[in-house]
Write a protein that holds these residues in place. Sequence first.
Motif, PDB file in Angstrom:
ATOM      1  N   TRP A 217      84.197  48.691 -79.873  1.00 37.52           N
ATOM      2  CA  TRP A 217      84.757  47.364 -79.571  1.00 37.52           C
ATOM      3  C   TRP A 217      86.211  47.455 -79.127  1.00 37.52           C
ATOM      4  O   TRP A 217      86.661  46.664 -78.287  1.00 37.52           O
ATOM      5  CB  TRP A 217      84.624  46.447 -80.795  1.00 37.52           C
ATOM      6  CG  TRP A 217      85.146  45.060 -80.543  1.00 37.52           C
ATOM      7  CD1 TRP A 217      86.293  44.517 -81.014  1.00 37.52           C
ATOM      8  CD2 TRP A 217      84.582  44.072 -79.673  1.00 37.52           C
ATOM      9  NE1 TRP A 217      86.471  43.256 -80.544  1.00 37.52           N
ATOM     10  CE2 TRP A 217      85.419  42.949 -79.706  1.00 37.52           C
ATOM     11  CE3 TRP A 217      83.429  44.015 -78.883  1.00 37.52           C
ATOM     12  CZ2 TRP A 217      85.168  41.785 -78.981  1.00 37.52           C
ATOM     13  CZ3 TRP A 217      83.181  42.867 -78.167  1.00 37.52           C
ATOM     14  CH2 TRP A 217      84.043  41.758 -78.219  1.00 37.52           C
ATOM     15  N   ALA A 218      86.914  48.403 -79.639  1.00 38.49           N
ATOM     16  CA  ALA A 218      88.336  48.537 -79.290  1.00 38.49           C
ATOM     17  C   ALA A 218      88.518  48.884 -77.824  1.00 38.49           C
ATOM     18  O   ALA A 218      89.597  48.630 -77.243  1.00 38.49           O
ATOM     19  CB  ALA A 218      89.000  49.606 -80.167  1.00 38.49           C
ATOM     20  N   ALA A 219      87.460  49.424 -77.179  1.00 43.37           N
ATOM     21  CA  ALA A 219      87.562  49.810 -75.767  1.00 43.37           C
ATOM     22  C   ALA A 219      87.067  48.724 -74.821  1.00 43.37           C
ATOM     23  O   ALA A 219      87.128  48.882 -73.595  1.00 43.37           O
ATOM     24  CB  ALA A 219      86.773  51.100 -75.533  1.00 43.37           C
ATOM     25  N   VAL A 220      86.598  47.615 -75.386  1.00 40.31           N
ATOM     26  CA  VAL A 220      86.041  46.537 -74.551  1.00 40.31           C
ATOM     27  C   VAL A 220      87.180  45.719 -73.947  1.00 40.31           C
ATOM     28  O   VAL A 220      88.179  45.407 -74.610  1.00 40.31           O
ATOM     29  CB  VAL A 220      85.108  45.634 -75.391  1.00 40.31           C
ATOM     30  CG1 VAL A 220      84.688  44.412 -74.595  1.00 40.31           C
ATOM     31  CG2 VAL A 220      83.893  46.434 -75.860  1.00 40.31           C
ATOM     32  N   THR A 221      87.007  45.334 -72.672  1.00 42.57           N
ATOM     33  CA  THR A 221      87.974  44.480 -71.986  1.00 42.57           C
ATOM     34  C   THR A 221      87.325  43.131 -71.650  1.00 42.57           C
ATOM     35  O   THR A 221      86.093  42.998 -71.644  1.00 42.57           O
ATOM     36  CB  THR A 221      88.469  45.142 -70.695  1.00 42.57           C
ATOM     37  OG1 THR A 221      87.344  45.390 -69.845  1.00 42.57           O
ATOM     38  CG2 THR A 221      89.180  46.461 -71.010  1.00 42.57           C
ATOM     39  N   LEU A 222      88.179  42.112 -71.337  1.00 45.00           N
ATOM     40  CA  LEU A 222      87.663  40.759 -71.079  1.00 45.00           C
ATOM     41  C   LEU A 222      86.686  40.720 -69.916  1.00 45.00           C
ATOM     42  O   LEU A 222      85.721  39.949 -69.936  1.00 45.00           O
ATOM     43  CB  LEU A 222      88.822  39.801 -70.806  1.00 45.00           C
ATOM     44  CG  LEU A 222      89.521  39.195 -72.024  1.00 45.00           C
ATOM     45  CD1 LEU A 222      90.691  38.327 -71.588  1.00 45.00           C
ATOM     46  CD2 LEU A 222      88.525  38.368 -72.846  1.00 45.00           C
ATOM     47  N   ASP A 223      86.903  41.516 -68.877  1.00 42.55           N
ATOM     48  CA  ASP A 223      86.034  41.467 -67.706  1.00 42.55           C
ATOM     49  C   ASP A 223      84.646  42.048 -67.993  1.00 42.55           C
ATOM     50  O   ASP A 223      83.738  41.898 -67.178  1.00 42.55           O
ATOM     51  CB  ASP A 223      86.673  42.180 -66.528  1.00 42.55           C
ATOM     52  CG  ASP A 223      86.893  43.662 -66.802  1.00 42.55           C
ATOM     53  OD1 ASP A 223      87.193  44.002 -67.968  1.00 42.55           O
ATOM     54  OD2 ASP A 223      86.753  44.459 -65.871  1.00 42.55           O
ATOM     55  N   PRO A 243      85.243  30.808 -71.702  1.00 40.47           N
ATOM     56  CA  PRO A 243      86.335  29.857 -71.465  1.00 40.47           C
ATOM     57  C   PRO A 243      87.569  30.544 -70.885  1.00 40.47           C
ATOM     58  O   PRO A 243      87.925  31.663 -71.282  1.00 40.47           O
ATOM     59  CB  PRO A 243      86.612  29.300 -72.873  1.00 40.47           C
ATOM     60  CG  PRO A 243      85.358  29.524 -73.641  1.00 40.47           C
ATOM     61  CD  PRO A 243      84.762  30.770 -73.102  1.00 40.47           C
ATOM     62  N   LYS A 244      88.211  29.856 -69.954  1.00 47.77           N
ATOM     63  CA  LYS A 244      89.404  30.424 -69.323  1.00 47.77           C
ATOM     64  C   LYS A 244      90.556  30.580 -70.289  1.00 47.77           C
ATOM     65  O   LYS A 244      91.495  31.352 -70.047  1.00 47.77           O
ATOM     66  CB  LYS A 244      89.818  29.530 -68.151  1.00 47.77           C
ATOM     67  CG  LYS A 244      88.759  29.458 -67.049  1.00 47.77           C
ATOM     68  CD  LYS A 244      89.152  28.470 -65.948  1.00 47.77           C
ATOM     69  CE  LYS A 244      88.083  28.395 -64.880  1.00 47.77           C
ATOM     70  NZ  LYS A 244      88.398  27.393 -63.819  1.00 47.77           N
ATOM     71  N   PHE A 282      76.340  21.577 -70.697  1.00 52.53           N
ATOM     72  CA  PHE A 282      75.807  22.933 -70.622  1.00 52.53           C
ATOM     73  C   PHE A 282      75.634  23.375 -69.163  1.00 52.53           C
ATOM     74  O   PHE A 282      75.062  22.632 -68.348  1.00 52.53           O
ATOM     75  CB  PHE A 282      74.473  23.042 -71.361  1.00 52.53           C
ATOM     76  CG  PHE A 282      73.871  24.406 -71.236  1.00 52.53           C
ATOM     77  CD1 PHE A 282      74.439  25.488 -71.895  1.00 52.53           C
ATOM     78  CD2 PHE A 282      72.768  24.625 -70.427  1.00 52.53           C
ATOM     79  CE1 PHE A 282      73.900  26.759 -71.760  1.00 52.53           C
ATOM     80  CE2 PHE A 282      72.225  25.886 -70.288  1.00 52.53           C
ATOM     81  CZ  PHE A 282      72.793  26.959 -70.951  1.00 52.53           C
ATOM     82  N   GLY A 283      76.107  24.580 -68.885  1.00 55.84           N
ATOM     83  CA  GLY A 283      76.019  25.150 -67.542  1.00 55.84           C
ATOM     84  C   GLY A 283      77.262  24.927 -66.714  1.00 55.84           C
ATOM     85  O   GLY A 283      77.464  25.604 -65.690  1.00 55.84           O
ATOM     86  N   ASP A 284      78.110  23.976 -67.132  1.00 52.63           N
ATOM     87  CA  ASP A 284      79.349  23.697 -66.405  1.00 52.63           C
ATOM     88  C   ASP A 284      80.490  24.474 -67.069  1.00 52.63           C
ATOM     89  O   ASP A 284      80.986  24.093 -68.136  1.00 52.63           O
ATOM     90  CB  ASP A 284      79.639  22.192 -66.431  1.00 52.63           C
ATOM     91  CG  ASP A 284      80.915  21.829 -65.659  1.00 52.63           C
ATOM     92  OD1 ASP A 284      81.547  22.736 -65.070  1.00 52.63           O
ATOM     93  OD2 ASP A 284      81.276  20.628 -65.668  1.00 52.63           O
ATOM     94  N   GLU A 285      80.913  25.556 -66.436  1.00 51.04           N
ATOM     95  CA  GLU A 285      81.932  26.428 -67.040  1.00 51.04           C
ATOM     96  C   GLU A 285      83.276  25.734 -67.182  1.00 51.04           C
ATOM     97  O   GLU A 285      84.125  26.149 -67.978  1.00 51.04           O
ATOM     98  CB  GLU A 285      82.075  27.700 -66.195  1.00 51.04           C
ATOM     99  CG  GLU A 285      80.801  28.543 -66.173  1.00 51.04           C
ATOM    100  CD  GLU A 285      80.812  29.591 -65.074  1.00 51.04           C
ATOM    101  OE1 GLU A 285      81.597  29.422 -64.118  1.00 51.04           O
ATOM    102  OE2 GLU A 285      80.029  30.546 -65.136  1.00 51.04           O
ATOM    103  N   ASN A 286      83.471  24.662 -66.400  1.00 51.93           N
ATOM    104  CA  ASN A 286      84.746  23.936 -66.488  1.00 51.93           C
ATOM    105  C   ASN A 286      84.790  22.961 -67.667  1.00 51.93           C
ATOM    106  O   ASN A 286      85.822  22.321 -67.911  1.00 51.93           O
ATOM    107  CB  ASN A 286      85.003  23.166 -65.187  1.00 51.93           C
ATOM    108  CG  ASN A 286      85.205  24.087 -63.999  1.00 51.93           C
ATOM    109  OD1 ASN A 286      85.884  25.119 -64.107  1.00 51.93           O
ATOM    110  ND2 ASN A 286      84.608  23.749 -62.862  1.00 51.93           N
TER     111      ASN A 286
END
Length: 786
Positions: A217-223, A243-244, A282-286
């Motif tokens: 997990w320590a090597a995981v990045t947001l992307d 979420p942004k 649901f489905g709307d990322e904004n």
Amino acid sequence: MEILSWVPAKPLTRLKLVCKSWNSIISHPHFVKLHLHRSPKNAILLFTRTPPFPRDEEKKWGLVLSSVESFIQNPSSTLDAQENRRSLHVEEDCVVGSCNGLVCVAILGHPINDIIDIWFHLLNPLTGFISENSPCLRVNVHTAFGFGYDESSDSYKVVSTTTRDSSGTVYSFGGSSWKRANSFPAFPFSFEDNGQFIGGTLNWLGLRNPHGDDYDWAAVTLDMLMIVSFDLKSDTNKQILLPKGIDEIPGQKPTLGVWGNRLYLLHDYKNTHFIAWQMKEFGDENSWTQLLKISFHHLGVERLFLPVFIFENGNIFMLSGRHRFEEVFYDRRDNSVKRVNINNLDFDAFDYVESLVQPWCRPCKVQSMHMAAQHLTAALLLCEVVMEILSWVPAKPVTRLKLVCKSWNSIISHPHFVKLHLHRSPKNAILLSTRTPTFPRDEEKKQGLVLSSVESFIQNPSSTLDAQENRRSLHVEDCVVGSCNGLVCVARFLDPINGIIDIWFHLLNPLTGFISENSPCLRVNVYTAFGFGYDESSDSYKVVTATTRDSSGTVTAQVYSFGGSSWKRANSFPAFPFSFEDNGQFIGGTLNWLGLRNPHGDDYDWAAVTLDMLMIVSFDLKSDTHKQILLPKGIDEIPGQKPTLGVWGNRLYLLHDYKNTHFIAWQMKEFGDENSWTQLLKISFHHLGVVKTLFPGFIFEDGNIFMLRGSHLFEEVARLVIPIFPVFSVRGLEQLAVRSPLAVASPIVVVSPVAIRVSVEETTIIITTNHNNNRTRVISSFPGQS
């Protein structure tokens, strides 16, 4: 169906035992969906397990149904409760998810070289329904699952995706095999994370990693993070962004949750705060919104142990406390914190709705048609149950029950129900047509109808006649001709000119107030007798007229069917009715008068009448023809006074005196059979306490009780009393000009309309005699002025 669809699911399962029709309704897919739609969303399903250590303790796995409120108030008692618990196989059964009241359970085989055989089945913990197992699925032990419902195909599906490669498979319950799905763009974090069902999709937190869930997990990045959403309708997947507002990797793995129709993302922030995001659409990322950010210090925890459970539309969160079996409830509405120790028990919580769903697996088109037919049958059976119950309710309250709902109104108004109610109505009522006497002329004249039970009238005639509760006023020019099947036939007279009179007839329901349109005008001789009855063959009500005095010596008869446009001339009668005041007695589809063969009609001297001149004229309402019925053979001389006919039940009675000293009653046991005449009663006037009797007499209680009139000087016609049966009307009136959807609903049928002569100046005596025990009761009744 409407009423039952609001009943909670648990008692509803017991209501299936009420009758076959309710069982059919409650079991029908249409009802099940309606009930599911209306079921409250306030329950949770708890998958409980005793911990693996110590190994020597007995292990218990099970499902517990609970309301959210009960669980939050007392989690330990809820988890220990036995009432709503269902046991599962230890270490073999695993809950994959819950949807529409169904729980998907995986049956795990023993893994060999990281390969495991798994079978799935559906369980309804409330009804006990268990589906057949799915075909066996052989997969890597590092496989995540999800369970949900595809509305488009009306099917329940389980989806598997391995966490060490990107393959996925789908099974629709009721199918015969597994289907391979498109590869997932990311691996679920862990095979322990089940897909979250919302909006026809299953959703996992995914990680773009070539090694699947074998990662640091320590090597995981947001992307590398995303949400993988699998569409159960198309069996395809898509990516949903986080979420942004998340600008760095949480200290621990985040988790997804669902409550109601909202998706939640839960994670920590720098191992110091707990953050909750909510996707409003649901489905709307904004539409991601940060719902909560609260410090561990405020919650009283040192770190965040996931998963976290969400209740009450995102207002209450349950987190793990400092100790293994400690839970923390946080209510964001009042910022309160509650710590609870759980009794040495591991559990998972699932959003749950109590339901009756039992997936028969989606039917084919032919089956669908069959189910539609079943739905219609169920609805009809329910109507039959309601109709059966209501058909035993007395007519007066039944008219009020029409206001309960449209379906009851429809049932009560239906011709089939009306006839059923008619058949079942008790025969214990009479209709009294009352009017003030002719003299003194300066008094206001009043005329009306009074409904009464036979018992009430016999016990207290005066009070019954004076009662206002069941009284209906009539016009002073109206005259009651008769009653049948709850309808009263009323004649409206104009003043006669040169012995000719114009008459109109209409039907009246004294109970409901229904009044039909008038018949066409009938212009006849004033010396005309009437009769009213029902012709079952044509389902029509008819009024018949017969002149009692005609210069030609013939008896002119005419017939009118209510709802028709004109009168019809019938064959001449072979004899004149005794008097225009004697209305026809209705029995067995016929109207009956006592007739006299006399060329001058009712203008005759009774002392000159001989036995061979007497007969009963019976007019058949079906064929509009008449026939002769002979008097009893036991009558060997002319009575001192004119005899009279009466009807009670389905029996015809002939009442007369013998030498002005005795009262005799004959009963025709089988109507139309002249050999069935039986002398029912012969009793002396002396025993009755009268000098002589004035006819007619009235018959009650199947010929067991007779009412006779005493004799006084200066008698005038003061009342018309009509014995009746309480019945319900039939369909005929729906075809009348009134065009009423429900014409009648009343408990009356006139059987024997006859004039009663009472004293204007003195009190009249009623004598009732029960011939079975020769008992006589004399009642002082009817003050002359009334």
